[in-house]
Write a protein that holds these residues in place. Structure first.
Motif, PDB file in Angstrom:
ATOM      1  N   LYS A   1       0.830  -1.205   0.000  1.00 40.59           N
ATOM      2  CA  LYS A   1       0.000   0.000   0.000  1.00 40.59           C
ATOM      3  C   LYS A   1       0.865   1.256   0.000  1.00 40.59           C
ATOM      4  CE  LYS A   1      -3.861   2.391   2.043  1.00 40.59           C
ATOM      5  NZ  LYS A   1      -3.318   3.651   1.667  1.00 40.59           N
ATOM      6  N   HIS A   2       1.915   1.279   0.783  1.00 43.43           N
ATOM      7  CA  HIS A   2       2.799   2.445   0.797  1.00 43.43           C
ATOM      8  C   HIS A   2       3.475   2.650  -0.559  1.00 43.43           C
ATOM      9  CE1 HIS A   2       2.156   3.504   4.883  1.00 43.43           C
ATOM     10  NE2 HIS A   2       2.740   2.439   5.395  1.00 43.43           N
ATOM     11  N   ARG A   3       3.719   1.554  -1.259  1.00 40.57           N
ATOM     12  CA  ARG A   3       4.347   1.668  -2.568  1.00 40.57           C
ATOM     13  C   ARG A   3       3.380   2.242  -3.600  1.00 40.57           C
ATOM     14  NH1 ARG A   3       5.802  -3.594  -4.123  1.00 40.57           N
ATOM     15  NH2 ARG A   3       4.390  -3.565  -5.866  1.00 40.57           N
ATOM     16  N   VAL A   4       2.128   1.791  -3.593  1.00 36.24           N
ATOM     17  CA  VAL A   4       1.171   2.245  -4.615  1.00 36.24           C
ATOM     18  C   VAL A   4       0.376   3.482  -4.184  1.00 36.24           C
ATOM     19  CG1 VAL A   4       0.979  -0.041  -5.646  1.00 36.24           C
ATOM     20  CG2 VAL A   4      -0.655   0.653  -3.897  1.00 36.24           C
ATOM     21  N   ASP A   5       0.391   3.796  -2.897  1.00 38.54           N
ATOM     22  CA  ASP A   5      -0.336   4.958  -2.378  1.00 38.54           C
ATOM     23  C   ASP A   5       0.550   5.686  -1.365  1.00 38.54           C
ATOM     24  OD1 ASP A   5      -2.279   6.813  -1.614  1.00 38.54           O
ATOM     25  OD2 ASP A   5      -3.360   5.392  -0.346  1.00 38.54           O
ATOM     26  N   PRO A   6       1.665   6.266  -1.815  1.00 38.43           N
ATOM     27  CA  PRO A   6       2.634   6.850  -0.883  1.00 38.43           C
ATOM     28  C   PRO A   6       2.101   8.030  -0.075  1.00 38.43           C
ATOM     29  CG  PRO A   6       3.210   7.406  -3.135  1.00 38.43           C
ATOM     30  CD  PRO A   6       2.088   6.413  -3.197  1.00 38.43           C
ATOM     31  N   THR A   7       1.059   8.687  -0.563  1.00 34.97           N
ATOM     32  CA  THR A   7       0.496   9.808   0.193  1.00 34.97           C
ATOM     33  C   THR A   7      -0.648   9.380   1.112  1.00 34.97           C
ATOM     34  OG1 THR A   7      -1.064  10.372  -1.554  1.00 34.97           O
ATOM     35  CG2 THR A   7       1.118  11.454  -1.625  1.00 34.97           C
ATOM     36  N   ASN A   8      -0.959   8.085   1.104  1.00 34.20           N
ATOM     37  CA  ASN A   8      -2.022   7.524   1.954  1.00 34.20           C
ATOM     38  C   ASN A   8      -3.375   8.179   1.668  1.00 34.20           C
ATOM     39  OD1 ASN A   8      -2.762   5.559   3.781  1.00 34.20           O
ATOM     40  ND2 ASN A   8      -2.502   6.874   5.542  1.00 34.20           N
ATOM     41  N   LYS A   9      -3.600   8.443   0.388  1.00 30.00           N
ATOM     42  CA  LYS A   9      -4.853   9.073  -0.026  1.00 30.00           C
ATOM     43  C   LYS A   9      -6.046   8.151   0.196  1.00 30.00           C
ATOM     44  CE  LYS A   9      -7.023  11.441  -3.869  1.00 30.00           C
ATOM     45  NZ  LYS A   9      -6.792  12.102  -5.153  1.00 30.00           N
ATOM     46  N   PHE A  10      -5.857   6.880  -0.096  1.00 31.23           N
ATOM     47  CA  PHE A  10      -6.936   5.907   0.032  1.00 31.23           C
ATOM     48  C   PHE A  10      -6.799   5.194   1.367  1.00 31.23           C
ATOM     49  CE2 PHE A  10      -6.128   6.530  -4.449  1.00 31.23           C
ATOM     50  CZ  PHE A  10      -7.381   6.951  -4.869  1.00 31.23           C
ATOM     51  N   ARG A  11      -7.650   5.536   2.286  1.00 36.74           N
ATOM     52  CA  ARG A  11      -7.571   4.966   3.621  1.00 36.74           C
ATOM     53  C   ARG A  11      -8.964   4.860   4.213  1.00 36.74           C
ATOM     54  NH1 ARG A  11      -4.848   9.898   6.950  1.00 36.74           N
ATOM     55  NH2 ARG A  11      -5.830   8.929   8.739  1.00 36.74           N
ATOM     56  N   ASN A  12      -9.051   4.140   5.294  1.00 34.22           N
ATOM     57  CA  ASN A  12     -10.311   3.998   6.004  1.00 34.22           C
ATOM     58  C   ASN A  12     -10.008   3.788   7.489  1.00 34.22           C
ATOM     59  OD1 ASN A  12      -9.583   1.274   6.295  1.00 34.22           O
ATOM     60  ND2 ASN A  12     -10.704   0.684   4.464  1.00 34.22           N
ATOM     61  N   ARG A  13     -11.037   3.568   8.268  1.00 29.12           N
ATOM     62  CA  ARG A  13     -10.838   3.424   9.702  1.00 29.12           C
ATOM     63  C   ARG A  13     -10.021   2.173  10.037  1.00 29.12           C
ATOM     64  NH1 ARG A  13     -16.121   2.907  12.114  1.00 29.12           N
ATOM     65  NH2 ARG A  13     -14.969   2.695  14.018  1.00 29.12           N
TER      66      ARG A  13
END
Length: 72
Positions: free
Chosen positions: A53-65
């Motif tokens: 997840k950190h590799r494909v979403d480094p800004t942590n845009k897609f997240r949930n609780r």
């Protein structure tokens, strides 16, 4: 009510323990009542997911609780 939510949290953790005691896991769509230790036991490969997840979403845009609670 707060008392009902506390009771639900307690029995949910007991159910998670029952699943873990037979080498099972639990459905992640349930409420986030499992402890961090229970989550780690049920999903021992979670660190692999976090790394991906950190590799494909480094800004942590897609997240949930769930991500916020268990995978930071």
């Amino acid at each position: 009510t707060p008392a009902a939510l506390a009771a639900e949290e307690e029995w949910t953790r007991e159910l998670v323990n029952a699943a873990l005691n037979v080498n099972g896991s639990y459905y992640l769509g349930y409420r986030l009542n499992a402890t961090a230790e229970q989550f780690a036991r049920a999903y021992p490969r979670a660190a692999e997911f976090v790394a991906l997840k950190h590799r494909v979403d480094p800004t942590n845009k897609f997240r949930n609780r769930l991500i916020d609670r268990y995978l930071q």
